[in-house]
Scaffold this active site. Structure first.
Site, PDB file in Angstrom:
ATOM      1  N   GLY A  17       0.795  -1.214   0.000  1.00 29.30           N
ATOM      2  CA  GLY A  17       0.000   0.000   0.000  1.00 29.30           C
ATOM      3  C   GLY A  17       0.831   1.269   0.000  1.00 29.30           C
ATOM      4  O   GLY A  17       0.518   2.234  -0.712  1.00 29.30           O
ATOM      5  N   GLY A 107      -3.533 -10.220  -4.203  1.00 25.88           N
ATOM      6  CA  GLY A 107      -3.368 -11.493  -3.520  1.00 25.88           C
ATOM      7  C   GLY A 107      -1.908 -11.892  -3.488  1.00 25.88           C
ATOM      8  O   GLY A 107      -1.031 -11.081  -3.200  1.00 25.88           O
ATOM      9  N   SER A 108      -1.643 -13.143  -3.828  1.00 25.33           N
ATOM     10  CA  SER A 108      -0.280 -13.666  -3.788  1.00 25.33           C
ATOM     11  C   SER A 108      -0.209 -14.933  -4.628  1.00 25.33           C
ATOM     12  O   SER A 108      -1.209 -15.636  -4.788  1.00 25.33           O
ATOM     13  CB  SER A 108       0.104 -13.993  -2.344  1.00 25.33           C
ATOM     14  N   THR A 109       0.973 -15.232  -5.136  1.00 22.12           N
ATOM     15  CA  THR A 109       1.133 -16.459  -5.922  1.00 22.12           C
ATOM     16  C   THR A 109       1.115 -17.718  -5.055  1.00 22.12           C
ATOM     17  O   THR A 109       1.200 -18.827  -5.590  1.00 22.12           O
ATOM     18  CB  THR A 109       2.433 -16.425  -6.749  1.00 22.12           C
ATOM     19  N   TYR A 137      -4.000 -18.672   4.286  1.00 22.43           N
ATOM     20  CA  TYR A 137      -3.868 -17.404   3.555  1.00 22.43           C
ATOM     21  C   TYR A 137      -4.262 -17.604   2.098  1.00 22.43           C
ATOM     22  O   TYR A 137      -4.976 -16.777   1.517  1.00 22.43           O
ATOM     23  CB  TYR A 137      -2.423 -16.913   3.657  1.00 22.43           C
TER      24      TYR A 137
END
Length: 314
Positions: A17, A107-109, A137
């Site tokens: 952010g 998000g995330s991989t 997560y």
């Protein structure tokens, strides 16, 4: 998205952010809306709804999340699942209710199956079992992807989901109990150097391969997608990364060089390695006109300088 648009950045104090806010400020966007977690608890639906009604943001960067490394994910799976589900659900629904022009969900991989083919293509989602150490997560982030996609179909929203690879940079978390591998290694190696220690312990075998993206590059990619691409072009979600990988051992050696540490690395094989390899296929992102510009050594030097100036001196 023009320079006078009202833009809400959720999670503006975090690694992602804060990078997005820096990017927007540098580009001349003047109406950026932020709230600290004390001012607005994103886990509380009523608070979030009131905030959106009062502020009426036109664009939303949803970077707020509970994040951490293997240890934190393994220790607090309930918190990771609950907090992330609540944060993203409340923000996405509130954005729908006031009809924001566009929302970008981060998000995330780690959403990909543990043993998915490499490099990771977007279509590999939900084709196998998740890595157990960050399953909670990952499930939350998959739910966010599906929610954005479902809203686009049902409500004709323009919500984009992006899945960045391993991130690092200014405002990273250097707490050894909850940090990711790169900042954890920076702290460990720096402290070993300062204490004249002859060895540094590294979790696992050192063999897993990882990809690393500087937070400023991620912010640049997010702003690019927000300005130039709609959900229809992006599809269900899109990877953001460099398309380059390095072993944990080679990463540690590179950080030793950046920090100026001349001791030895000791690999603690009693600790988990996590996913053996995690490289993103970024061909879709390249096709949409964006490619990273910060290489790992340059980025590591920047991250170490920030650590010295903001963590050590604070």
């Amino acid at each position: 998205m023009d320079k006078q648009s009202k833009i809400y950045v959720a999670g503006h104090r975090g690694l992602v952010g804060s990078a997005i806010v820096r990017k927007l400020n540098a580009a001349g966007y003047s109406k950026i809306i932020t709230r600290t977690s004390k001012e607005l608890d994103l886990r509380k639906q009523v608070e979030v709804g009131v905030f959106f009604e009062e502020e009426q943001p036109e664009y939303v960067f949803l970077a707020a999340a509970k994040v951490g490394g293997i240890l934190a994910n393994s220790t607090y799976p309930g918190q990771f699942l609950y907090d992330n589900l609540m944060i993203q659900t409340n923000v996405i629904e509130a954005a729908r209710q006031i009809e924001v022009k566009k929302l970008l969900f981060l998000g995330s991989t780690c959403i990909y199956p543990k043993m998915a083919p490499q490099p990771l293509k977007e279509e590999y989602l939900l084709t196998g079992e998740l890595e157990s150490t960050n399953e909670a997560y990952a499930i939350a982030k998959i739910a966010g992807i599906k929610m954005c996609n479902a809203y686009n179909k049902e409500y004709k929203t323009n919500f984009i989901s992006v899945m960045p690879t391993n991130l690092y940079g200014p405002n990273d978390n250097f707490d050894l109990q909850s940090s990711h591998v790169l900042p954890a290694l920076i702290r460990k190696i720096h402290e070993a150097k300062m204490n004249n220690e002859s060895t540094v312990s590294v979790w696992g075998s050192g063999r897993p391969l990882r990809e690393f993206l500087h937070a400023d590059d991620l912010a640049d990619a997010c702003v690019h997608l927000m300005k130039h691409c709609d959900a229809e072009q992006v599809g269900e979600f899109i990877n953001i990364g460099t398309g380059k990988e390095i072993s944990i051992e080679q990463l540690a050696l590179l950080l030793c060089e950046v920090i100026g540490y001349e001791g030895k690395l000791v690999f603690d094989i009693s600790k988990p390695d996590g996913t053996p390899r995690k490289l993103t296929d970024v061909s879709k992102l390249h096709h949409l006109g964006w490619k990273h510009s910060i290489e790992l050594k340059e980025g590591a030097q920047d991250a170490y300088s920030w650590y010295l100036d903001n963590v050590i001196k604070s």
